[in-house]
Design an enzyme around this catalytic site. Structure first.
Site, short mmCIF file in Angstrom:
data_model
loop_
_atom_site.label_atom_id
_atom_site.label_comp_id
_atom_site.label_asym_id
_atom_site.label_seq_id
_atom_site.Cartn_x
_atom_site.Cartn_y
_atom_site.Cartn_z
N GLY A 215 0.77 -1.24 0.00
CA GLY A 215 0.00 0.00 0.00
C GLY A 215 0.80 1.29 0.00
O GLY A 215 0.22 2.37 0.11
N GLU B 253 4.48 -6.56 0.72
CA GLU B 253 3.91 -6.80 -0.60
C GLU B 253 3.67 -5.50 -1.36
O GLU B 253 2.53 -5.15 -1.67
CB GLU B 253 2.59 -7.55 -0.45
N PRO B 254 4.70 -4.73 -1.69
CA PRO B 254 4.48 -3.49 -2.44
C PRO B 254 4.16 -3.77 -3.90
O PRO B 254 4.66 -4.73 -4.49
CB PRO B 254 5.83 -2.77 -2.30
N GLY B 255 3.33 -2.93 -4.47
CA GLY B 255 3.01 -3.03 -5.90
C GLY B 255 3.12 -1.67 -6.55
O GLY B 255 4.07 -1.38 -7.28
N ARG B 256 2.15 -0.80 -6.26
CA ARG B 256 2.12 0.54 -6.87
C ARG B 256 3.43 1.29 -6.68
O ARG B 256 3.93 1.93 -7.62
CB ARG B 256 0.98 1.35 -6.24
N ARG C 173 -8.41 3.97 -14.15
CA ARG C 173 -8.31 4.58 -12.82
C ARG C 173 -9.07 5.91 -12.68
O ARG C 173 -9.75 6.12 -11.68
CB ARG C 173 -6.85 4.76 -12.41
N TYR D 59 -11.76 5.60 -9.84
CA TYR D 59 -11.34 6.15 -8.55
C TYR D 59 -11.25 7.68 -8.53
O TYR D 59 -10.76 8.24 -7.55
CB TYR D 59 -9.94 5.62 -8.19
N CYS E 72 -18.09 5.85 -25.58
CA CYS E 72 -19.43 6.40 -25.38
C CYS E 72 -19.86 6.29 -23.92
O CYS E 72 -20.85 5.61 -23.59
CB CYS E 72 -20.43 5.70 -26.30
N TYR F 74 -1.85 -0.63 -12.00
CA TYR F 74 -3.31 -0.66 -12.19
C TYR F 74 -3.73 0.07 -13.45
O TYR F 74 -4.76 0.73 -13.49
CB TYR F 74 -4.02 -0.10 -10.95
#
Length: 443
Positions: free
Chosen positions: A261, A295-298, A333, A337, A365, A394
């Protein structure tokens, strides 16, 4: 400790550029990423096109590893595959020594294709199916983060039937507000994730009695795009208290999975301070005598990717619209979000031209097909190119073929050269796996 505040105003284009060391604007070549002109990539592979920088991917990993090491911590990094599951990226992180965190059988098999040892993979997620669990256990998966009592019983039955023992950690929901968008928080009591803290002691003791189960510790994950260490401090303090309570009850605890996170700066603001995060980890759980995972991702891949797009036209009316050939099917995204992404012209001339507010939109559309509102941009004639920044996480993994739009190509920049890692989907590919059944005639 106060939560980091989001941007209050859009940064200037020059500030967006200056705050990203992998980007540079050259007078002749235009915007360059890790030394490679984006115009050259667009000329070779068209737009929209995902562009990833191997140098930035490595630098992000090494910065995180160094911050943890400087705090005297031994934390094994498991890359969160859900952020970007491209084989090239999985393979790159495997060469750096990273494990993987997966949330589906498909992600697990991707890690295997990329050369990540099964024993170095953690399986997370609230709804793992029996076939997924069976395949992962059979492959010798390193750890399963269990999200419920019901899932624990499933794992026991599957492991016992196959004559294997599954290493499990119970994912504790610490009921901590991470201060993020409501759709990406995972550690509140009313979220679907994890086991309530008050149930951990009983369930951990029960796990130790089940056949096919080896309980090894705890896991937690409180959300995504976290910009302050304060929520981590609260969550890790609760985790440390639980570890001590479990040990007092006679349980063996050897692993603590800290989750991920870590937030990044999408404007010209900094992301989370790695030194501050590492200090919190050290203070709250550094003395527990457990193996630490995260567990890093972003944080690892977000700034290492961008979406290259071209202008179809400018539409003038009550508002000015810059219509791109990229759309919400490529980068979801902003629609999902309300996410903010920097947008830079690729042309050096356009970067210095007079600017006026514009809504940057795609051709789909849907009114939600918008990348930016009221963004100060120069005149953008048809064919002009833009880079949508910080789209490495993402982005491609959430893309679709909505409106029958083929998926974009992807390239990886390595040592000053760019390599095609995913070809553009052809229109014919859109229906290649479909069949027309016999249909009754009219009348």
């Amino acid at each position: 400790m106060a939560l980091a505040q989001p941007m209050t105003a859009d940064p200037e284009l020059d500030d967006l550029l200056a705050s990203r060391p992998a980007l540079a604007m050259h007078a002749q070549d235009g915007l360059c990423f890790e030394g490679v002109p984006l115009h050259a990539i667009a000329d070779a592979h068209g737009t929209p096109c995902w562009v990833y920088g191997a140098g930035t991917l490595r630098a992000r990993y090494r910065a995180l590893a160094a911050a943890l090491a400087e705090a005297g911590l031994d934390v094994h990094i498991h890359y969160a595959v859900k952020a970007n599951d491209h084989l090239a990226i999985l393979g790159l992180y495997q060469t750096l020594g990273a494990g993987a965190d997966v949330v589906s059988l498909g992600e697990f098999l991707r890690t295997q294709q990329a050369g990540v040892p099964a024993a170095d993979v953690v399986f997370s997620g609230v709804g793992k199916s029996a076939p997924e669990l069976a395949a992962a256990i059979a492959a010798g998966l390193g750890q399963i983060n269990v999200e419920s009592a019901e899932e624990l019983e499933m794992i026991s039955a599957i492991a016992t039937a196959s004559g294997r023992t599954a290493r499990v950690a119970l994912r504790m929901n610490p009921d901590v507000d991470a201060g993020t968008h409501e759709k990406i928080t995972t550690g509140l009591a009313d979220n679907k994730f994890g086991i309530p803290a008050q149930d951990i002691l009983h369930l951990y003791a029960h796990a130790a009695t089940l056949p096919g189960i080896q309980p090894v510790g705890l896991a937690l994950h409180i959300g995504s795009q976290i910009l302050s260490p304060a929520p981590y401090a609260a969550a890790y303090a609760k985790a440390a208290e639980m570890v001590r309570s479990l040990r007092a009850a006679g349980a063996e605890i050897s692993v603590l999975d800290l989750g991920g996170g870590l937030g990044i700066g999408y404007g010209d603001e900094p992301g989370i301070s790695l030194a501050a995060f590492a200090s919190v980890v050290k203070k709250e759980v550094g003395g527990l005598d457990v193996e630490l995972l995260m567990e890093p991702g972003r944080y690892l891949v977000g700034p290492a990717g961008l979406l290259l797009a071209s202008v179809i036209l400018e539409k003038q009316g009550a508002k000015r619209f810059v219509v791109l050939d990229a759309a919400m099917n490529d980068l979801m995204r902003p629609a999902m979000y309300d996410a903010w992404h920097g947008i830079l012209p690729v042309s050096a001339v356009q970067l210095r031209a007079p600017r006026a507010p514009a809504d940057v939109v795609g051709p789909i559309c849907e009114s939600a097909d918008s990348f930016a509102t009221g963004r100060d941009l120069p005149s953008m004639p048809p064919g002009a190119r833009v880079a949508i920044l910080d789209a490495g996480a993402y982005g491609a993994v959430m893309s679709s073929t909505y409106n029958a739009r083929p998926r974009a190509a992807a390239v990886l920049i390595e040592a000053g050269k760019f390599h095609l890692i995913t070809p553009r989907q052809t229109i014919e590919n859109l229906w290649a796996d479909e069949f027309l059944p016999p249909l009754a005639g009219a009348g």
